[in-house]
Design a protein around this motif. Structure first.
Motif, short mmCIF file in Angstrom:
data_model
loop_
_atom_site.label_atom_id
_atom_site.label_comp_id
_atom_site.label_asym_id
_atom_site.label_seq_id
_atom_site.Cartn_x
_atom_site.Cartn_y
_atom_site.Cartn_z
N MET A 218 0.85 -1.19 0.00
CA MET A 218 0.00 0.00 0.00
C MET A 218 0.88 1.25 0.00
O MET A 218 1.89 1.31 0.69
N LYS A 219 0.49 2.23 -0.76
CA LYS A 219 1.27 3.47 -0.81
C LYS A 219 1.13 4.25 0.47
O LYS A 219 0.04 4.40 1.01
N GLN A 220 2.25 4.77 0.94
CA GLN A 220 2.19 5.69 2.06
C GLN A 220 2.11 7.09 1.51
O GLN A 220 2.81 7.44 0.57
N HIS A 221 1.27 7.91 2.09
CA HIS A 221 1.12 9.27 1.58
C HIS A 221 0.78 10.19 2.74
O HIS A 221 -0.14 9.92 3.49
N LEU B 210 3.29 3.42 -14.64
CA LEU B 210 3.79 4.04 -13.41
C LEU B 210 2.83 3.89 -12.25
O LEU B 210 3.24 3.87 -11.08
N ASN B 211 1.54 3.80 -12.54
CA ASN B 211 0.56 3.65 -11.46
C ASN B 211 0.68 2.30 -10.75
O ASN B 211 0.10 2.13 -9.67
N SER B 212 1.40 1.37 -11.33
CA SER B 212 1.57 0.06 -10.70
C SER B 212 2.87 -0.05 -9.91
O SER B 212 3.16 -1.10 -9.33
N LEU B 213 3.67 1.02 -9.88
CA LEU B 213 4.91 1.00 -9.11
C LEU B 213 4.62 1.28 -7.64
O LEU B 213 4.02 2.31 -7.31
N PRO B 214 5.04 0.41 -6.74
CA PRO B 214 4.82 0.66 -5.31
C PRO B 214 5.47 1.97 -4.87
O PRO B 214 6.52 2.35 -5.38
N THR B 215 4.85 2.63 -3.94
CA THR B 215 5.33 3.87 -3.30
C THR B 215 5.18 5.09 -4.18
O THR B 215 4.86 6.18 -3.70
N LEU B 216 5.41 4.97 -5.49
CA LEU B 216 5.28 6.12 -6.38
C LEU B 216 3.85 6.64 -6.34
O LEU B 216 2.90 5.90 -6.57
N ASP B 217 3.70 7.93 -6.06
CA ASP B 217 2.38 8.55 -5.97
C ASP B 217 2.35 9.79 -6.83
O ASP B 217 2.76 10.88 -6.40
N VAL C 176 12.55 4.84 -5.39
CA VAL C 176 13.62 5.80 -5.70
C VAL C 176 13.09 6.96 -6.53
O VAL C 176 13.46 8.12 -6.31
N MET C 177 12.19 6.68 -7.48
CA MET C 177 11.59 7.77 -8.26
C MET C 177 10.88 8.77 -7.36
O MET C 177 11.03 9.98 -7.50
N GLU C 178 10.10 8.26 -6.42
CA GLU C 178 9.36 9.14 -5.51
C GLU C 178 10.30 9.96 -4.65
O GLU C 178 10.12 11.17 -4.47
N ALA C 179 11.35 9.31 -4.13
CA ALA C 179 12.31 10.02 -3.28
C ALA C 179 13.07 11.07 -4.07
O ALA C 179 13.26 12.21 -3.61
N LEU C 180 13.52 10.72 -5.28
CA LEU C 180 14.24 11.69 -6.11
C LEU C 180 13.35 12.88 -6.46
O LEU C 180 13.79 14.03 -6.43
#
Length: 490
Positions: free
Chosen positions: A1-4, A158-165, A392-396
């Protein structure tokens, strides 16, 4: 589950951008050799908000895995840094971004740049079809790269990548909405791409000439919501002079406006025109000759109908740059990246404001994104590390939003802009949510190209009849893309 964790953009940006603005406007402008908190060799960066989004992300250790970014690198508009600190504000912000993410999550970020976006496109296709995975992330042009890789099935959802929001503020929301195919999104952009901040097409004005020709305080005009197509048309009636006295207007004279024909699309979108429509079910369709669109085209065509004076059509080159630098144009429409990179040697101060809106009833200013810059960010379809890649995408993207954006504002405000609060406000308006459109990326049946020609007046034929002649071809081109995307998404 995505954290947001919801973080209001204004709270982050107002504090950070104000600091960057202060660097640019107080106590003189730092020289190229001077360091600022963003460009020093220390680990100190711009102060983070009290509650940092990185704290909301899980603690991860990816065991020193490589994370390779493959990016189109135009010489004047790089996405990547040099890989070391060198005192350049933007380069050092990129370096510190990657060091921050690498250190926190134990990964090895590797940057690979290439000058030919066509080679990048072919490389990605060959790698995916050959089952190779040399890169985790690619950055390239939306209109010459993403547009062909996406329907060919070469990109990961991209919508299926975990964490990426992608709903977070550090991702462009217009692109997320306008490239959504039944819930599948194959490309994104935003703070993660340095080139993203080059994409807005803006109005640049020579402050001295604007004063001379009675244009008033243009920042106040914009702030009051009065920077409209009618006001724009009013200012196009002054400022053109036959400097060499040869009885004709050419590149040796002075003009009210310099623009490229591509800017016809930008003016149309800024005035609320729609290159692509969406119905209440989220389905895309084309209706370029709608009553609203025809009204906008008519108002703009009225400005450009007389091609004998007032404005000068150019393709960006040394001659057109020279005209503005030598104060031979009051206004110029240009992508932000070209403004900052090409006008550094200009003697007179210049200002940057949005493109005009249709009228004062329009809700806010709309900034059209030039789709040819390498701002598109995507993941090859054969990604075998979705957990790491999404994280990593989300963090970057977030660290870019936190630290790179103030550096970009700092550099922009260091140019020959009036360095005051109004300048910063204009950048806030321009960058608030840059508009990418499906048809600007694909030019279905040549419809977007035909529209831009109609707007700037080179196509004398009424646009309604032009649209009627290409509608079937344009609809088919759009439907072919939709069909291809739906087949990929299942």
């Amino acid at each position: 589950m995505k954290q947001h964790r919801s973080i209001t953009a204004s709270l982050i940006l107002s504090a950070l951008i104000l600091e960057a603005f202060t660097l640019a406007s107080c106590g003189g402008t730092p020289s190229d050799t001077e360091t600022t908190p963003a460009s020093s060799g220390d680990t100190e960066t711009t102060a983070a908000p009290e509650t940092d989004y990185l704290d909301a992300l899980e603690k991860k250790d990816f065991g020193g895995a490589d994370f390779v970014i493959y990016a189109h690198e135009a010489e004047a508009f790089p996405n990547l840094g040099t890989g070391e600190l060198n005192g350049d504000i933007l380069n050092d912000a990129l370096y510190n971004r990657e060091k921050t993410v690498s250190d926190l999550y134990n990964i090895n970020i590797i940057d690979k740049g290439i000058a030919d976006r066509g080679v990048l496109r072919n490389d990605v296709q060959k790698a995916v079809l050959g089952g190779e995975e040399p890169w985790q992330l690619i950055m390239t042009s939306m209109a010459d790269g993403i547009n062909s890789l996406m329907p060919a099935g070469m990109l990961y959802d991209l919508n299926s990548l975990p964490t990426l929001d992608l709903a977070n503020e550090w991702w462009n929301q217009n692109l997320r909405r306008n490239l959504d195919f039944s819930g599948h999104v194959y490309a994104a952009t935003g703070a993660i791409s340095r080139v993203y901040y080059n994409t807005p097409i803006v109005t640049v004005f020579n402050q001295k000439l604007a004063d001379n020709y009675g244009c008033g305080d243009l920042y106040t005009t914009v702030g009051n919501g009065e920077w409209t197509v009618d006001k724009f048309a009013e200012y196009m009636k002054v400022g053109t002079e036959d400097l060499d006295g040869n009885g004709k207007f050419d590149a040796d004279d002075r003009f009210a406006l310099l623009l490229d024909e591509e800017d016809g699309k930008a003016l149309f979108v800024a005035a609320g025109g729609r290159l692509t429509e969406t119905d209440d079910k989220g389905n895309y369709y084309l209706d370029l000759a709608s009553e609203r669109n025809i009204n906008i085209i008519g108002k703009l065509t009225g400005i450009f109908a007389d091609r004998s004076n007032s404005f000068y059509i150019y393709s960006l080159d040394a001659d057109s740059e020279k005209m503005f630098i030598e104060s031979r144009a009051t206004f110029c429409l240009l992508s932000m990246g070209n403004v900052v990179s090409h006008f550094r040697d200009m003697r007179d101060d210049y200002g940057i404001i949005p493109l005009p809106k249709l009228d004062e009833n329009q809700n806010g200013y709309i900034t059209y994104a030039n789709p040819w810059f390498a701002a598109g960010t995507a993941v090859p379809a054969n990604c075998s590390t979705p957990e790491m890649t999404g994280f990593v995408m989300e963090a970057l993207a977030y660290v870019s939003y936190r630290d790179l954006v103030p550096a970009i504002y700092n550099v922009t405000l260091k140019e020959k802009l009036t360095r005051d609060e109004k300048s910063k406000t204009m950048l806030d308006l321009i960058y608030s949510d840059i508009y990418f459109d499906l048809n600007s990326i694909y030019d279905f049946g040549g419809s977007a190209s035909q529209l831009r020609s109609a707007v700037v007046g080179s196509n004398k034929k009424p646009f309604a009849s032009t649209w009627a002649s290409i509608k079937d071809k344009s609809d088919k081109a759009l439907n072919d893309i939709i069909e291809a995307e739906n087949k990929i998404g299942g």
